[in-house]
Scaffold this active site. Structure first.
Site, PDB file in Angstrom:
ATOM      1  N   LYS A   3       0.723  -1.134  -0.003  1.00 17.24           N
ATOM      2  CA  LYS A   3      -0.085   0.115   0.027  1.00 17.24           C
ATOM      3  C   LYS A   3       0.917   1.361   0.167  1.00 17.24           C
ATOM      4  O   LYS A   3       2.147   1.400   0.297  1.00 17.24           O
ATOM      5  CB  LYS A   3      -0.961   0.063   1.142  1.00 17.24           C
ATOM      6  N   TYR A  43     -13.009  -1.610  -2.003  1.00 12.06           N
ATOM      7  CA  TYR A  43     -13.238  -1.599  -0.672  1.00 12.06           C
ATOM      8  C   TYR A  43     -14.847  -1.400  -0.265  1.00 12.06           C
ATOM      9  O   TYR A  43     -15.346  -1.009   0.731  1.00 12.06           O
ATOM     10  CB  TYR A  43     -12.279  -0.506   0.147  1.00 12.06           C
ATOM     11  N   HIS A 109      -2.162  -5.232   1.579  1.00 15.27           N
ATOM     12  CA  HIS A 109      -3.580  -6.142   1.712  1.00 15.27           C
ATOM     13  C   HIS A 109      -3.278  -7.349   0.778  1.00 15.27           C
ATOM     14  O   HIS A 109      -2.457  -7.379   0.144  1.00 15.27           O
ATOM     15  CB  HIS A 109      -4.239  -5.119   0.651  1.00 15.27           C
ATOM     16  N   GLU A 120     -10.366  -9.420  -7.215  1.00 17.03           N
ATOM     17  CA  GLU A 120      -9.141  -8.442  -7.227  1.00 17.03           C
ATOM     18  C   GLU A 120      -8.168  -8.563  -8.593  1.00 17.03           C
ATOM     19  O   GLU A 120      -7.531  -7.636  -8.868  1.00 17.03           O
ATOM     20  CB  GLU A 120      -8.336  -8.336  -5.882  1.00 17.03           C
TER      21      GLU A 120
HETATM   22  P1  CMP Z   1      -6.937  -4.542   4.066  1.00 13.53           P
HETATM   23  O1  CMP Z   1      -6.484  -6.049   3.919  1.00 13.53           O
HETATM   24  O2  CMP Z   1      -6.660  -3.715   3.073  1.00 13.53           O
HETATM   25  O3  CMP Z   1      -8.514  -4.747   3.898  1.00 13.53           O
HETATM   26  C1  CMP Z   1      -9.374  -3.805   4.603  1.00 13.53           C
HETATM   27  C2  CMP Z   1      -8.779  -2.876   5.032  1.00 13.53           C
HETATM   28  O4  CMP Z   1      -9.514  -1.869   6.268  1.00 13.53           O
HETATM   29  C3  CMP Z   1      -7.665  -3.415   6.030  1.00 13.53           C
HETATM   30  O5  CMP Z   1      -6.574  -3.904   5.310  1.00 13.53           O
HETATM   31  C4  CMP Z   1      -7.304  -2.343   7.259  1.00 13.53           C
HETATM   32  O6  CMP Z   1      -6.413  -1.514   6.724  1.00 13.53           O
HETATM   33  C5  CMP Z   1      -8.708  -1.529   7.141  1.00 13.53           C
HETATM   34  N1  CMP Z   1      -9.512  -2.088   8.472  1.00 13.53           N
HETATM   35  C6  CMP Z   1      -9.828  -3.346   8.637  1.00 13.53           C
HETATM   36  N2  CMP Z   1     -10.575  -3.221  10.136  1.00 13.53           N
HETATM   37  C7  CMP Z   1     -10.328  -1.999  10.688  1.00 13.53           C
HETATM   38  C8  CMP Z   1     -10.352  -1.110  11.691  1.00 13.53           C
HETATM   39  N3  CMP Z   1     -11.361  -1.949  12.825  1.00 13.53           N
HETATM   40  N4  CMP Z   1     -10.021   0.014  11.997  1.00 13.53           N
HETATM   41  C9  CMP Z   1      -9.391   0.593  11.013  1.00 13.53           C
HETATM   42  N5  CMP Z   1      -9.204   0.091   9.699  1.00 13.53           N
HETATM   43  C10 CMP Z   1      -9.731  -1.198   9.805  1.00 13.53           C
END
Ligand code: CMP
Length: 141
Positions: A3, A43, A109, A120
């Site tokens: 990221k 997202y 991610h 994806e």
């Molecule tokens: P990612 O794997 O990109 O998938 C969804 C993203 O949302 C995750 O990584 C985090 O960056 C973010 N995320 C998921 N849960 C939370 C949370 N409780 N608080 C803040 N960010 C979150």
């Protein structure tokens, strides 16, 4: 996906090395910018959650490195290498445990299922950007 921030922090080589040394096979790799509409698709499941705006703003804030990694059980393997989403549960030795301090800015991610991996891959790569090379060393991994 590595990221935003990983290029500025000069971490790209270190992070890719972790996947490679584990034996994952890189079949697609590129630097790209995720625009707002792509971020909304990627997202979509998090829309409406408290952290969504910050998450969406972060992912468009700079270039990312997108990769397709192949291995037996690649999804669970990669998810163990990157560590827990919640940064307080991400153990030292994992990518998030070693390089991230906030859950929203959790540096990488990874797809969490075959269905999300298919979605994806189609979102981030054109078919001609995927190169499934012959791996003469596969037996060693
Ligand atoms: P990612 O794997 O990109 O998938 C969804 C993203 O949302 C995750 O990584 C985090 O960056 C973010 N995320 C998921 N849960 C939370 C949370 N409780 N608080 C803040 N960010 C979150």
């Amino acid at each position: 996906m590595l990221k935003p921030g990983i290029l500025q922090r000069r971490l790209v080589g270190e992070l890719i090395q972790r996947f490679e040394q584990k034996g994952l096979k890189i079949i697609a790799l590129k630097i790209m910018h995720i625009d707002k509409s792509m971020a909304e698709i990627h997202y979509a499941e998090h829309r409406g959650k408290g952290f969504y705006e910050e998450l969406a703003a972060y992912i468009v804030s700079g270039p990312v490195i997108a990769m397709i990694l192949e291995a037996q059980e690649a999804i669970s393997l990669v998810r163990r290498l990157i560590g827990s989403t919640n940064i307080h549960d991400a153990l030292p030795g994992t990518i998030r445990g070693d390089f991230a301090a906030q859950t929203t800015l959790n540096i990488v991610h990874a797809s969490d299922s075959k269905v999300s991996a298919e979605r994806e891959m189609a979102l981030f790569f054109k078919p001609e950007e995927i190169y499934d090379w012959e791996d003469g060393n596969a037996q060693w991994f």
